[in-house]
Design an enzyme around this catalytic site. Sequence first.
Site, PDB file in Angstrom:
ATOM      1  N   LYS A  54       1.902  -7.021  15.125  1.00 24.44           N
ATOM      2  CA  LYS A  54       1.042  -8.199  14.983  1.00 24.44           C
ATOM      3  C   LYS A  54       1.870  -9.479  15.161  1.00 24.44           C
ATOM      4  O   LYS A  54       1.419 -10.445  15.782  1.00 24.44           O
ATOM      5  CB  LYS A  54       0.335  -8.176  13.612  1.00 24.44           C
ATOM      6  CG  LYS A  54      -0.788  -7.145  13.603  1.00 24.44           C
ATOM      7  CD  LYS A  54      -1.304  -6.771  12.234  1.00 24.44           C
ATOM      8  CE  LYS A  54      -2.260  -5.581  12.375  1.00 24.44           C
ATOM      9  NZ  LYS A  54      -2.715  -5.027  11.103  1.00 24.44           N
ATOM     10  N   GLN A  98      -2.176  -6.371   5.047  1.00 25.22           N
ATOM     11  CA  GLN A  98      -2.036  -5.050   5.657  1.00 25.22           C
ATOM     12  C   GLN A  98      -2.452  -3.966   4.662  1.00 25.22           C
ATOM     13  O   GLN A  98      -1.931  -3.901   3.550  1.00 25.22           O
ATOM     14  CB  GLN A  98      -0.568  -4.852   6.108  1.00 25.22           C
ATOM     15  CG  GLN A  98      -0.314  -3.578   6.867  1.00 25.22           C
ATOM     16  CD  GLN A  98      -1.069  -3.530   8.199  1.00 25.22           C
ATOM     17  OE1 GLN A  98      -1.081  -4.486   8.961  1.00 25.22           O
ATOM     18  NE2 GLN A  98      -1.731  -2.419   8.454  1.00 25.22           N
ATOM     19  N   ASP A 121      -9.744 -10.226   9.667  1.00 27.22           N
ATOM     20  CA  ASP A 121     -10.056  -8.793   9.780  1.00 27.22           C
ATOM     21  C   ASP A 121     -11.567  -8.541   9.662  1.00 27.22           C
ATOM     22  O   ASP A 121     -12.047  -7.453   9.926  1.00 27.22           O
ATOM     23  CB  ASP A 121      -9.361  -8.016   8.642  1.00 27.22           C
ATOM     24  CG  ASP A 121      -8.088  -7.324   9.117  1.00 27.22           C
ATOM     25  OD1 ASP A 121      -7.991  -7.047  10.327  1.00 27.22           O
ATOM     26  OD2 ASP A 121      -7.215  -7.051   8.268  1.00 27.22           O
TER      27      ASP A 121
END
Length: 286
Positions: A54, A98, A121
Amino acid sequence: MSAKIIDGKSVSAAVKAKVASEASQIKEKLGIDIGLAVVIVGNDPASRIYVNNKKKACELCGFKSFEFAMPEETTQDQLLELIDKLNGDKNVNGILVQLPLPKHLDEKSVINRIRPEKDVDAFHPVNVGKIMIGDYSFLPCTPAGVMELIASTGTDISGKECVVVGRSNIVGKPMAMLLLHKHGTVSICHSRTKDLAEVCRRADILVAAVGKARLITEDMVKDGAVVIDVGMNRMENGKLCGDVDFDGVSEKASFITPVPGGVGPMTIAMLMKNTLTAAKLQNSID
Ligand code: NDP
């Protein structure tokens, strides 16, 4: 029939190139740097690889990435305090925590703490609800990536039989909703589905998101179907394998994604797109 392979690497590169070009225009015209905060707790090696990927994608798109690597023993309060700080930080347009988090931490309350405008997200209940009513700013990255891959084949989803295998909150359910928004006739299968093969054989578009290596075999696929394999299963030899039996199914499908090199690269590309969208919304840029 021998299926055409959908090249997720090239589709994702095109998405990232477009994001990078918009980001550089925003920087040039308005002097705004786009920033993504990535929070990782503990030492899970797979999570470490995802976070590094990322960060690399951020560099490629000209974003600033802020990494917060916290020790395994981080408490819930410490993590929530960091989220609050990032929520209020003007340099941070997107916040990504994460997952999975270490077991002693409550993922749900951490996700709920992220400001929906920074939830790149799209896991926050507000963003999940917006997807349901079709009024969304962010789409969850993996299903959004699948939609781009289907679009790259030139397939019109409207009126097609679409079958999604898997009903998780992060892949299966939003996937089904996005196909529905594009006017597909959608069936969702799961572990209690009585005759999985029979339902899958109806599919013009089949999306497998289960986590079971080679569950979908040739006899379960209709001639000419578009087959998208979200599954990522680590085999004993260390190699990645999808949920679809690629060799057999590619004899019948019209288009198929490989694993690796299909859906995987799209997920990060869509995260970059969401971060750009977040920055545009926060700065009232059309
Ligand atoms: P989950 O484990 O959360 O969900 C799996 C789903 O599959 C569940 O709904 C389950 O049903 C269903 N299922 C399990 N066994 C069967 C079966 N025999 N027949 C039909 N359905 C079954 O997984 P995720 O959705 O998080 O991920 C799915 C896969 O996608 C994994 O391999 C994961 O690694 C991969 N993935 C890949 C990403 C990428 O970027 N390429 C991103 C995210 C995930 P039930 O609900 O009844 O238990």
